[in-house]
Each structure stands twice: as structure tokens, then as C-alpha cells.
Design a protein around this motif. Sequence first.
Motif, PDB file in Angstrom:
ATOM      1  N   THR A 120       0.834  -1.213   0.000  1.00  0.00           N
ATOM      2  CA  THR A 120       0.000   0.000   0.000  1.00  0.00           C
ATOM      3  C   THR A 120       0.866   1.261   0.000  1.00  0.00           C
ATOM      4  N   GLY A 121       0.534   2.193  -0.886  1.00  0.00           N
ATOM      5  CA  GLY A 121       1.258   3.449  -0.969  1.00  0.00           C
ATOM      6  C   GLY A 121       2.356   3.476  -2.012  1.00  0.00           C
ATOM      7  N   LEU A 122       2.674   2.313  -2.594  1.00  0.00           N
ATOM      8  CA  LEU A 122       3.713   2.280  -3.622  1.00  0.00           C
ATOM      9  C   LEU A 122       3.179   2.835  -4.942  1.00  0.00           C
ATOM     10  N   LYS A 123       4.020   3.504  -5.669  1.00  0.00           N
ATOM     11  CA  LYS A 123       3.655   4.078  -6.968  1.00  0.00           C
ATOM     12  C   LYS A 123       3.286   2.973  -7.961  1.00  0.00           C
ATOM     13  N   HIS A 124       3.991   1.822  -7.832  1.00  0.00           N
ATOM     14  CA  HIS A 124       3.765   0.708  -8.762  1.00  0.00           C
ATOM     15  C   HIS A 124       2.917  -0.401  -8.126  1.00  0.00           C
ATOM     16  N   VAL A 125       1.987  -0.028  -7.245  1.00  0.00           N
ATOM     17  CA  VAL A 125       1.198  -1.030  -6.520  1.00  0.00           C
ATOM     18  C   VAL A 125       0.433  -1.961  -7.460  1.00  0.00           C
ATOM     19  N   LYS A 126       0.044  -1.485  -8.641  1.00  0.00           N
ATOM     20  CA  LYS A 126      -0.690  -2.330  -9.592  1.00  0.00           C
ATOM     21  C   LYS A 126       0.158  -3.485 -10.109  1.00  0.00           C
ATOM     22  N   GLN A 127       1.485  -3.331  -9.976  1.00  0.00           N
ATOM     23  CA  GLN A 127       2.413  -4.361 -10.458  1.00  0.00           C
ATOM     24  C   GLN A 127       2.895  -5.272  -9.330  1.00  0.00           C
ATOM     25  N   THR A 151      -3.923  -4.541  -7.127  1.00  0.00           N
ATOM     26  CA  THR A 151      -3.135  -5.246  -8.145  1.00  0.00           C
ATOM     27  C   THR A 151      -3.929  -5.345  -9.444  1.00  0.00           C
ATOM     28  N   ASP A 152      -3.278  -5.014 -10.541  1.00  0.00           N
ATOM     29  CA  ASP A 152      -3.936  -5.114 -11.844  1.00  0.00           C
ATOM     30  C   ASP A 152      -4.129  -6.589 -12.201  1.00  0.00           C
ATOM     31  N   PRO A 153      -5.301  -6.963 -12.725  1.00  0.00           N
ATOM     32  CA  PRO A 153      -5.529  -8.366 -13.107  1.00  0.00           C
ATOM     33  C   PRO A 153      -4.452  -8.920 -14.039  1.00  0.00           C
ATOM     34  N   SER A 154      -3.887  -8.059 -14.891  1.00  0.00           N
ATOM     35  CA  SER A 154      -2.849  -8.529 -15.816  1.00  0.00           C
ATOM     36  C   SER A 154      -1.598  -8.973 -15.059  1.00  0.00           C
ATOM     37  N   THR A 155      -1.321  -8.355 -13.903  1.00  0.00           N
ATOM     38  CA  THR A 155      -0.174  -8.762 -13.075  1.00  0.00           C
ATOM     39  C   THR A 155      -0.385 -10.177 -12.560  1.00  0.00           C
ATOM     40  N   THR A 156      -1.609 -10.453 -12.108  1.00  0.00           N
ATOM     41  CA  THR A 156      -1.936 -11.802 -11.629  1.00  0.00           C
ATOM     42  C   THR A 156      -1.803 -12.816 -12.753  1.00  0.00           C
ATOM     43  N   GLU A 157      -2.344 -12.492 -13.916  1.00  0.00           N
ATOM     44  CA  GLU A 157      -2.318 -13.425 -15.051  1.00  0.00           C
ATOM     45  C   GLU A 157      -0.893 -13.673 -15.540  1.00  0.00           C
ATOM     46  N   ARG A 158      -0.086 -12.615 -15.608  1.00  0.00           N
ATOM     47  CA  ARG A 158       1.305 -12.763 -16.059  1.00  0.00           C
ATOM     48  C   ARG A 158       2.111 -13.606 -15.067  1.00  0.00           C
ATOM     49  N   THR A 159       1.876 -13.384 -13.780  1.00  0.00           N
ATOM     50  CA  THR A 159       2.581 -14.154 -12.751  1.00  0.00           C
ATOM     51  C   THR A 159       2.177 -15.618 -12.816  1.00  0.00           C
ATOM     52  N   TYR A 160       0.885 -15.852 -12.971  1.00  0.00           N
ATOM     53  CA  TYR A 160       0.369 -17.230 -13.078  1.00  0.00           C
ATOM     54  C   TYR A 160       1.001 -17.935 -14.287  1.00  0.00           C
ATOM     55  N   ALA A 161       1.035 -17.247 -15.415  1.00  0.00           N
ATOM     56  CA  ALA A 161       1.595 -17.835 -16.644  1.00  0.00           C
ATOM     57  C   ALA A 161       3.076 -18.124 -16.487  1.00  0.00           C
ATOM     58  N   LEU A 162       3.801 -17.224 -15.832  1.00  0.00           N
ATOM     59  CA  LEU A 162       5.236 -17.427 -15.623  1.00  0.00           C
ATOM     60  C   LEU A 162       5.478 -18.637 -14.738  1.00  0.00           C
ATOM     61  N   MET A 163       4.707 -18.756 -13.668  1.00  0.00           N
ATOM     62  CA  MET A 163       4.882 -19.894 -12.758  1.00  0.00           C
ATOM     63  C   MET A 163       4.597 -21.216 -13.465  1.00  0.00           C
ATOM     64  N   LYS A 164       3.589 -21.234 -14.321  1.00  0.00           N
ATOM     65  CA  LYS A 164       3.302 -22.435 -15.110  1.00  0.00           C
ATOM     66  C   LYS A 164       4.470 -22.744 -16.034  1.00  0.00           C
ATOM     67  N   LYS A 165       5.023 -21.706 -16.652  1.00  0.00           N
ATOM     68  CA  LYS A 165       6.106 -21.872 -17.621  1.00  0.00           C
ATOM     69  C   LYS A 165       7.361 -22.473 -16.982  1.00  0.00           C
TER      70      LYS A 165
END
Length: 306
Positions: A120-127, A151-165
Amino acid sequence: SGLIGRSWAMVFAAGGFKVKLYDIAQQQLTSALENIRKQMKEMEKSGFLKGSSSAEQQFALISVCTDLKAAVEGATFIQECTPENLELKKKIFGQLDLIVGDNVILSSSTSCLLPSKLFTGLKHVKQCIVSHPVNPPYFVPLVEIVPHPETDPSTTERTYALMKKIGQSPVKLNREIEGFVLNRLQYSVISEAWRLVGEGVISPTDLDLVMSDGLGMRYAFIGPLETMHLNAEGVANYCERYSEGMKLVLNTFGPVPEFSGEIAQKVNQAMSEKIPVVPKVLDARRKWRDECLSGLAKLKTQMKSN
């Protein structure tokens, strides 16, 4: 570059990614590299090395750095692995927040600190996101992905995809909750185990056997909800048959234990007789555990492919 950081570095390298391992002490990094090379060589020899490339090829992907800005330059994903200290983690993310761009994902390995307390309070909190591994992440693939409310939904999806990879088994939490999911389940088991030993129902060593040679056998392949489904004619039928009995037992559960005093001494004595609290003995047992986990992971992979 401690235990979790080293393990993450090996996981990402096994997935074919270049890794920069950061720490404030050069000696710590030198030690980490020696440990990683040794582990990779041993696993290659025993056939447990993850990934499709050789140990040397994977090791070549890992470099070290004592300068934070240089360490994260060009990064697409940053996995923080500092000790479980809120102020320390906030300090690191505060530093990262000033030097990263708008595309990099800032991820924490925390096992219990809520994203809202960390980011909370970070400039890049969505990431920002929590990617909580199970110790040790190289041998146990589960990763809990826990978003901050912003958190931006795309951050969740990208993280999920990376972990699968990289060969992990990610699960998404829809919202943050104290302890996340793995530790909430783990603590409920530990809590009842503690009460049963404390009440003299069973010895500490036999209690562990109930899990390792009982529940753990099936939980290595299916979870509690599928267990319900298979132990009757589906979940609805299981609830019809067993809900009253479950509620009867659950109502006898005692309060949250203190995890101290006589019971702690009793459990500690039993565990210490089995595995003396000596670094050499503990390390040997951990190595045995990791070899067992590697073998189980290999077996599960084979069974899935069949």
C-alpha cells in the motif's frame, strides 16, 4: 540469496530464464553460488534435475550482484526473498518502487504478510503481488498467488503464466486473507495434532505417522474436497452421510493452543530423540526429505503423463 532465494534462482534457471541473484554481502552470494552449483550437480547425477538443459547450462544463467539498481536492470520479474520482517520488506519494495519501470512485476515470497501491508502506498502497486512458495520451492511446486486490492488483473495473469512456464503449480487467491490458504490448512492440522498429543491421546511420533502413512498418502495426489467426492457417491452424498458425524467431532475441538510449556517440551523431546537438534543431523534429514520430494514429484509427473 538465502535458502528460498537460492531455490527460486534454480527454479527460474531450470525454466530457461537468466537470473540475477542480489544480496548486500558478496560472501553470501559466493556461498550461494557454490551451494547452487553443488545442488545442481547432485540432482543431475541422481536424475532429479528440473528443466531440459544440463546443470552447467542452467548454472550459467545465474549471476550475482550487490547493487540493487544493477541487479534489477532489464528485469521483467523480481522475486523478493528477504527474511519475514515487515519493515525490511517494505524498505526493499520502497527502494524498488523508485527504480523500476511500469512493466516489471514486483513479487514477494512472504508466507504470511498481507499484500495490503506490504505494498500500500507504492507508486507501482498495480504491479505488486505475493507469490508464496512452499519451502523448498525447487522440490515442492505449489505457489500461492495473492493480489493486493489494487493489483492489476494482468499482473496476476502474467505471474500465473510465468509460474506455469517454469514448472510450478500456481493457485490464485481471489483476495488476501491472513495466512493465505496453505498455512491456514497447515495450522489447522498442527493445532489439532498439538491438542491430541497434549491430551495424551497419541504419542508425537505416532501422530506424525498418521499423516505420513495415512492422510498424506492420498493428499499427495488429491485434496480434501476430491477425497470427500471419492469417499462417497459425490460431495452431496458425502455431506448427507457424514455431515452430522463431522460436526459432532469438530465441536469437540479445543481452543487455539499456546504452543509452549509441557506439551512443547514433550513434542520437542520426541522429535529430538528421532532427529537430534545438531546441524549435521538436521541437514542430513532435510537432504533426505528433499530427495523424497524429488522422487515423489517425478512419480507424479510420470503418473500424469500416463
